[in-house]
Design an enzyme around this catalytic site. Structure first.
Site, PDB file in Angstrom:
ATOM      1  N   ASN A 155       0.806  -1.234   0.000  1.00  0.00           N
ATOM      2  CA  ASN A 155       0.000   0.000   0.000  1.00  0.00           C
ATOM      3  C   ASN A 155       0.835   1.278   0.000  1.00  0.00           C
ATOM      4  O   ASN A 155       0.462   2.265  -0.639  1.00  0.00           O
ATOM      5  CB  ASN A 155      -1.008  -0.019   1.159  1.00  0.00           C
ATOM      6  CG  ASN A 155      -0.345  -0.135   2.506  1.00  0.00           C
ATOM      7  OD1 ASN A 155       0.726  -0.733   2.629  1.00  0.00           O
ATOM      8  ND2 ASN A 155      -0.955   0.438   3.502  1.00  0.00           N
ATOM      9  N   GLU A 254       3.533  -4.861  12.253  1.00  0.00           N
ATOM     10  CA  GLU A 254       2.609  -3.749  12.026  1.00  0.00           C
ATOM     11  C   GLU A 254       1.477  -4.310  11.163  1.00  0.00           C
ATOM     12  O   GLU A 254       1.689  -4.634   9.995  1.00  0.00           O
ATOM     13  CB  GLU A 254       3.350  -2.589  11.353  1.00  0.00           C
ATOM     14  CG  GLU A 254       4.399  -2.018  12.304  1.00  0.00           C
ATOM     15  CD  GLU A 254       5.288  -0.937  11.704  1.00  0.00           C
ATOM     16  OE1 GLU A 254       5.300  -0.774  10.476  1.00  0.00           O
ATOM     17  OE2 GLU A 254       5.969  -0.261  12.482  1.00  0.00           O
ATOM     18  N   CYS A 288      -3.165   1.443   6.480  1.00  0.00           N
ATOM     19  CA  CYS A 288      -3.590   0.762   7.710  1.00  0.00           C
ATOM     20  C   CYS A 288      -4.235   1.734   8.686  1.00  0.00           C
ATOM     21  O   CYS A 288      -5.029   1.345   9.535  1.00  0.00           O
ATOM     22  CB  CYS A 288      -2.383   0.094   8.355  1.00  0.00           C
ATOM     23  SG  CYS A 288      -1.029   1.263   8.608  1.00  0.00           S
ATOM     24  N   GLU A 467       7.761   0.468  16.468  1.00  0.00           N
ATOM     25  CA  GLU A 467       8.924   0.936  15.716  1.00  0.00           C
ATOM     26  C   GLU A 467       8.844   2.455  15.677  1.00  0.00           C
ATOM     27  O   GLU A 467       7.883   3.055  16.132  1.00  0.00           O
ATOM     28  CB  GLU A 467       8.973   0.291  14.326  1.00  0.00           C
ATOM     29  CG  GLU A 467       9.141  -1.230  14.422  1.00  0.00           C
ATOM     30  CD  GLU A 467       9.618  -1.908  13.136  1.00  0.00           C
ATOM     31  OE1 GLU A 467      10.347  -1.284  12.348  1.00  0.00           O
ATOM     32  OE2 GLU A 467       9.253  -3.082  12.932  1.00  0.00           O
TER      33      GLU A 467
HETATM   34  P1  NAD Z   1      -0.353  -9.444   3.304  1.00  0.00           P
HETATM   35  O1  NAD Z   1      -0.272  -9.929   4.703  1.00  0.00           O
HETATM   36  O2  NAD Z   1      -1.183 -10.198   2.338  1.00  0.00           O
HETATM   37  O3  NAD Z   1       1.113  -9.406   2.647  1.00  0.00           O
HETATM   38  C1  NAD Z   1       2.151  -8.628   3.180  1.00  0.00           C
HETATM   39  C2  NAD Z   1       3.469  -9.242   2.773  1.00  0.00           C
HETATM   40  O4  NAD Z   1       3.587 -10.532   3.383  1.00  0.00           O
HETATM   41  C3  NAD Z   1       3.632  -9.466   1.277  1.00  0.00           C
HETATM   42  O5  NAD Z   1       4.980  -9.224   0.924  1.00  0.00           O
HETATM   43  C4  NAD Z   1       3.292 -10.948   1.128  1.00  0.00           C
HETATM   44  O6  NAD Z   1       3.906 -11.554  -0.002  1.00  0.00           O
HETATM   45  C5  NAD Z   1       3.854 -11.513   2.415  1.00  0.00           C
HETATM   46  N1  NAD Z   1       3.234 -12.754   2.878  1.00  0.00           N
HETATM   47  C6  NAD Z   1       1.931 -13.134   2.741  1.00  0.00           C
HETATM   48  N2  NAD Z   1       1.751 -14.353   3.333  1.00  0.00           N
HETATM   49  C7  NAD Z   1       2.949 -14.723   3.857  1.00  0.00           C
HETATM   50  C8  NAD Z   1       3.409 -15.865   4.583  1.00  0.00           C
HETATM   51  N3  NAD Z   1       2.581 -16.875   4.889  1.00  0.00           N
HETATM   52  N4  NAD Z   1       4.695 -15.913   4.955  1.00  0.00           N
HETATM   53  C9  NAD Z   1       5.542 -14.901   4.668  1.00  0.00           C
HETATM   54  N5  NAD Z   1       5.177 -13.798   3.965  1.00  0.00           N
HETATM   55  C10 NAD Z   1       3.892 -13.709   3.580  1.00  0.00           C
HETATM   56  O7  NAD Z   1      -0.786  -7.920   3.378  1.00  0.00           O
HETATM   57  P2  NAD Z   1      -1.067  -6.915   2.157  1.00  0.00           P
HETATM   58  O8  NAD Z   1      -2.365  -7.299   1.522  1.00  0.00           O
HETATM   59  O9  NAD Z   1       0.158  -6.817   1.314  1.00  0.00           O
HETATM   60  O10 NAD Z   1      -1.208  -5.518   2.927  1.00  0.00           O
HETATM   61  C11 NAD Z   1      -2.412  -5.029   3.427  1.00  0.00           C
HETATM   62  C12 NAD Z   1      -2.501  -5.264   4.923  1.00  0.00           C
HETATM   63  O11 NAD Z   1      -1.372  -4.659   5.563  1.00  0.00           O
HETATM   64  C13 NAD Z   1      -3.708  -4.621   5.564  1.00  0.00           C
HETATM   65  O12 NAD Z   1      -4.250  -5.507   6.518  1.00  0.00           O
HETATM   66  C14 NAD Z   1      -3.135  -3.390   6.257  1.00  0.00           C
HETATM   67  O13 NAD Z   1      -3.896  -2.907   7.333  1.00  0.00           O
HETATM   68  C15 NAD Z   1      -1.797  -3.892   6.680  1.00  0.00           C
HETATM   69  N6  NAD Z   1      -0.862  -2.788   6.908  1.00  0.00           N
HETATM   70  C16 NAD Z   1      -0.493  -2.472   8.190  1.00  0.00           C
HETATM   71  C17 NAD Z   1       0.365  -1.395   8.440  1.00  0.00           C
HETATM   72  C18 NAD Z   1       0.763  -1.002   9.833  1.00  0.00           C
HETATM   73  O14 NAD Z   1       1.721  -0.234   9.974  1.00  0.00           O
HETATM   74  N7  NAD Z   1       0.096  -1.460  10.880  1.00  0.00           N
HETATM   75  C19 NAD Z   1       0.850  -0.653   7.366  1.00  0.00           C
HETATM   76  C20 NAD Z   1       0.451  -0.998   6.081  1.00  0.00           C
HETATM   77  C21 NAD Z   1      -0.397  -2.081   5.863  1.00  0.00           C
END
Ligand code: NAD
Length: 486
Positions: A155, A254, A288, A467
């Protein structure tokens, strides 16, 4: 046909693999690049190069030498800002004006900030008594964790990737990092910048691929990784935590949010409407920290909903390179299907669709993009899935409340605990409520105003650890105590 290829960067070399996947421009639906997917053996090689680099000059580099490397990386991002902008807008479809003002400069700022913070970091020192009266001196030194695995989402690709890579490097670690499969572009450019900035080989390794049963899982399961830092969905965080337990490795998470805005009748009305519109629709709701639950004090409820709806209707949706565009597409076809399924569910759960609810009809190349209408619901109950589950799209439900304690209860009635915004001119109330809401971040009369020295993170399903500033230094290093008998 595109000729852009994103390669892995392992042991100081750009590496092609035999398997590749397409990187789609969400604004048009067209493939804009091909990405070389790292298999398990390339991840293992990346981990091994990282371990080896810690035994070389990087393991002995002084704080000033490391900080100077970070400053050179920041300068390298600035020098190639136009390339970074092209890759970020191509990968996400976000308005170029937004990426120009936020994502790209923040990428460089993360390196500058952590260069300065590590220069200024201080330790603890205690003088103590000994039975013979000679005394002893204790002091702490910071040691790197070792090899850090970085896994980041799509994102805010450059911003969130560098938010972890910069402090990890500042603390003297080596890194194996995986950007999201949806947004490989700016991370690959960063590897080029690192190469040009003289980051020693093996210190920063970039591997491309997917999550489960792919590159991400290989990083998490590698026993050569000493700590994991992850930003993404809460359920992915839970999976990673289970896998990281093998080897007892520290994690920093996060995760997702279902953030509330509380709007009191004594707020500055226009600012609150503008603020809630921004916190709901910014980046097409894909931050997020975005607001998805809006609670408004009853006397101004109708007026507020009408004004917010006017804002939503007036938003310019379209070509990310048009300076007038305010709303880009969602990241992918799959994500749009997910958000549309919530638009459908909201109807079934009894929502009134005040504005939006569908897909806009756009002309030209954007007709193939993953655009969606900004949407406002009212009438849902607090128990509705649309009020409890993270949608991660440009949508909020607006609900009335009658008094302060009800507002706090509603805000806290969530499995998530990332961020809240309070709109009121009563500052005593604002401070009182800031302490009562179960979240890691509270904004009063503003949103997404970040000082990189402050702690960032969530409670409940929204994350683990903090962080930012010295909290990042604490995660990416370990304190060692040294005791000297005097
Ligand atoms: P996601 O969890 O699908 O993927 C994030 C990353 O993790 C990607 O690089 C993906 O390839 C990897 N991944 C997925 N499954 C994995 C596994 N089993 N093992 C290791 N790596 C794995 O999330 P997304 O769809 O890319 O991002 C959106 C989500 O992120 C939303 O829920 C959002 O709220 C959250 N987010 C949180 C913050 C924060 O600071 N709290 C910031 C940005 C986004």
């Amino acid at each position: 046909m595109t000729n852009i290829e994103y390669r892995n960067y392992v042991g100081g070399r750009f590496v092609q693999t035999t398997r590749s996947f397409g990187d789609v421009d969400p604004a048009t639906g067209a493939v804009r690049a091909f990405v070389h997917e790292a298999d398990d053996s390339l991840v293992a090689e990346a981990v091994e190069s990282a371990r080896k680099s810690l035994r070389g000059p990087w393991g002995k580099a002084t704080i000033e030498q490391r900080a100077a490397v970070l400053d050179r990386i920041a300068a390298g991002i600035d020098a190639r800002a136009a390339d970074f902008l092209g890759a970020e807008v191509g990968d996400t479809g976000k308005p170029a004006e937004v990426a120009k003002a936020l994502d790209i400069p923040r990428g460089a700022a993360n390196f500058r900030t952590f260069a300065n913070l590590i220069r200024m970091a201080s330790g603890e020192m205690y003088e103590s008594a000994t039975p013979d009266g000679a005394g002893a001196l204790n002091y702490t030194i910071r040691r790197p964790l070792g090899v850090v695995g970085v896994i980041s989402p799509w994102n805010l690709p450059l911003l969130l990737f560098t938010w972890k890579v910069a402090p990890a490097l500042a603390c003297g670690n080596a890194i194996v990092a995986k950007p999201s499969e949806e947004t490989p572009g700016t991370a690959t450019l960063l590897a080029e910048v690192m190469h040009e900035a003289g980051v020693p080989e093996g210190v920063f390794n970039l591997v491309h691929g997917f999550g489960a049963n792919s590159t991400g899982e290989a990083i998490v399961k590698s026993q050569g990784i000493d700590g994991l830092t992850f930003t993404g969905e809460s359920k992915t965080g839970a999976t990673i935590m289970r896998q990281a337990a093998e080897g007892v490795r520290p994690v920093s998470f996060e995760l997702g949010g279902k953030n509330a805005a509380l709007v009191f009748a004594d707020c500055d009305f226009d600012k609150a409407v503008e603020g809630v519109a921004r916190s709901t629709f910014f980046n097409t709701g894909q931050v997020c920290l975005c607001t998805e639950r809006v609670y408004v004090e009853r006397p101004i409820f109708e007026r507020f909903v009408t004004a917010l709806a006017q804002r939503a209707k007036a938003m310019r949706i379209g070509d990310p390179w048009d300076a007038q565009t305010q709303l880009g597409p969602l990241i992918s076809r799959e994500h749009r299907e997910k958000v549309l399924s919530y638009y459908q569910l909201a109807r079934q759960e009894g929502a009134e669709i005040v504005v939006g609810g569908g897909v806009p009809d756009l002309p030209g190349p954007q007709s193939g993009g993953w655009y969606i209408e900004p949407t406002i619901w009212t009438g849902l109950t607090q128990r509705a899935r649309c009020v409890q589950e993270e949608v991660f799209g440009p949508v909020c439900n607006v609900m009335p409340f009658d008094d302060e304690s009800e507002a706090v209860d509603l805000a806290n009635d969530s499995a998530y605990g990332l961020a809240s915004v309070i709109w009121t001119t009563n500052l005593t109330r604002a401070h009182r409520l800031a302490g009562l809401i179960d979240v890691g971040l509270v904004w009063l009369n503003t949103w997404f105003l970040r000082d990189l020295r402050t702690p960032f993170g969530g409670s409940k399903l929204s994350g683990l650890g903090r962080e930012g500033g010295r909290h990042s230094l604490d995660f990416y290093s370990e304190l060692k105590n040294v005791c000297i008998k005097l």
